[in-house]
Design a protein around this motif. Structure first.
Motif, PDB file in Angstrom:
ATOM      1  N   SER A  51       0.831  -1.208   0.000  1.00 37.43           N
ATOM      2  CA  SER A  51       0.000   0.000   0.000  1.00 37.43           C
ATOM      3  C   SER A  51       0.860   1.250   0.000  1.00 37.43           C
ATOM      4  O   SER A  51       0.566   2.229  -0.694  1.00 37.43           O
ATOM      5  CB  SER A  51      -0.930   0.001   1.215  1.00 37.43           C
ATOM      6  N   ALA A  52       1.943   1.205   0.768  1.00 44.56           N
ATOM      7  CA  ALA A  52       2.851   2.348   0.817  1.00 44.56           C
ATOM      8  C   ALA A  52       3.519   2.566  -0.535  1.00 44.56           C
ATOM      9  O   ALA A  52       3.678   3.703  -0.994  1.00 44.56           O
ATOM     10  CB  ALA A  52       3.901   2.138   1.900  1.00 44.56           C
TER      11      ALA A  52
ATOM     12  N   ALA B 107       2.288   1.798  -3.424  1.00 50.73           N
ATOM     13  CA  ALA B 107       1.286   2.311  -4.358  1.00 50.73           C
ATOM     14  C   ALA B 107       1.122   3.819  -4.204  1.00 50.73           C
ATOM     15  O   ALA B 107       0.907   4.544  -5.188  1.00 50.73           O
ATOM     16  CB  ALA B 107      -0.043   1.601  -4.124  1.00 50.73           C
ATOM     17  N   ALA B 108       1.225   4.293  -2.966  1.00 50.03           N
ATOM     18  CA  ALA B 108       1.063   5.724  -2.709  1.00 50.03           C
ATOM     19  C   ALA B 108       2.324   6.514  -3.030  1.00 50.03           C
ATOM     20  O   ALA B 108       2.256   7.671  -3.461  1.00 50.03           O
ATOM     21  CB  ALA B 108       0.672   5.945  -1.253  1.00 50.03           C
ATOM     22  N   ASP B 109       3.481   5.895  -2.827  1.00 47.39           N
ATOM     23  CA  ASP B 109       4.759   6.586  -3.033  1.00 47.39           C
ATOM     24  C   ASP B 109       5.772   5.562  -3.535  1.00 47.39           C
ATOM     25  O   ASP B 109       6.521   4.980  -2.748  1.00 47.39           O
ATOM     26  CB  ASP B 109       5.230   7.213  -1.717  1.00 47.39           C
TER      27      ASP B 109
END
Length: 238
Positions: free
Chosen positions: A139-140, A142-144
């Motif tokens: 998830s991290a 995907a965001a950055d």
């Protein structure tokens, strides 16, 4: 203001000088969390990132850091390593669980819980924590987006998750983790060395030709330790 990674404390021959400097600094600021963490790390002979190599000698300092700031989760992380490395696994699990409660969005916090659960023989529970750590990391990313070549934690978590899968007989799940990791560069030597787990898994699954090919790839590695591991893997296949 130097980072821990570039501190002279990283070199054993300079550790006594660093310990003296830290003790002097702590005399003036006895409740400084960062100084206490550094002092706890250096008590074992040298400084390793985030207390990875800390043992029983660092516990007192890490406890003092925790008492100095009850809202800081870093001392819990360091204590978990110190307890684990000194064979106090139940205490390591306790500190890891507090760490994960205080920092639920940090993938490594859940990984640390899995660490202790695996050592205690609670492998299915460890798998759940490693999977949660992986999901948070994805998830991290995907965001950055960060190139996985630079992300130590994901390499390490993948290796332990695959090992746990293999332990409970989930060989296909282990393969799905190890195969892509085998061709992905890792930032640190221990994670590169963990790539020998792929030819080992191929071997136990009876895929001898594939296991030998993977082992031979390791024998071409730039680092001599990995080349040696590749030769051992090839020998096991033969």
């Amino acid at each position: 203001n130097d980072s821990v990674d570039t501190w002279p404390c990283n070199f054993p021959e300079a550790n006594l000088i660093c310990v003296a400097a830290l003790d002097q600094a702590l005399a003036a600021a006895p409740a400084d969390v960062e100084l206490l963490l550094l002092r706890g790390e250096s008590s074992g002979g040298e400084v390793a990132a985030s207390g990875h190599d800390s043992g029983a000698s660092g516990v007192t300092y890490f406890q003092r850091a925790q008492q100095a700031d009850a809202t800081a989760f870093a001392p819990r992380h360091y204590l978990a390593h110190a307890y684990e490395n000194s064979g106090q696994t139940a205490l390591a699990l306790r500190e890891s669980e507090v760490y994960a409660t205080m920092a639920p969005a940090v993938p490594h916090a859940h990984h640390m819980v899995g660490h202790s659960l695996r050592r205690l023989g609670r492998t299915p529970e460890a798998i759940a924590e490693f999977e949660r750590a992986d999901a948070l990391a994805q998830s991290a990313f995907a965001a950055d987006p960060v190139p996985l070549d630079y992300d130590w934690h994901t390499h390490h978590n993948t290796a332990l998750l695959a090992a746990a899968y293999r332990y409970v007989g989930r060989l296909q799940a282990a393969a799905q983790r190890l195969e892509p990791a085998f061709t992905r560069a890792a930032p640190l030597l221990p994670e590169e060395l963990a790539k020998r787990n792929w030819p080992a898994l191929l071997l136990v699954r009876g895929r001898l030709a594939d296991a030998l090919t993977a082992a031979q790839q390791l024998t071409q590695h730039a680092d001599p330790l990995i080349r040696g591991a590749g030769q051992l893997s090839a020998a096991q296949v033969h």
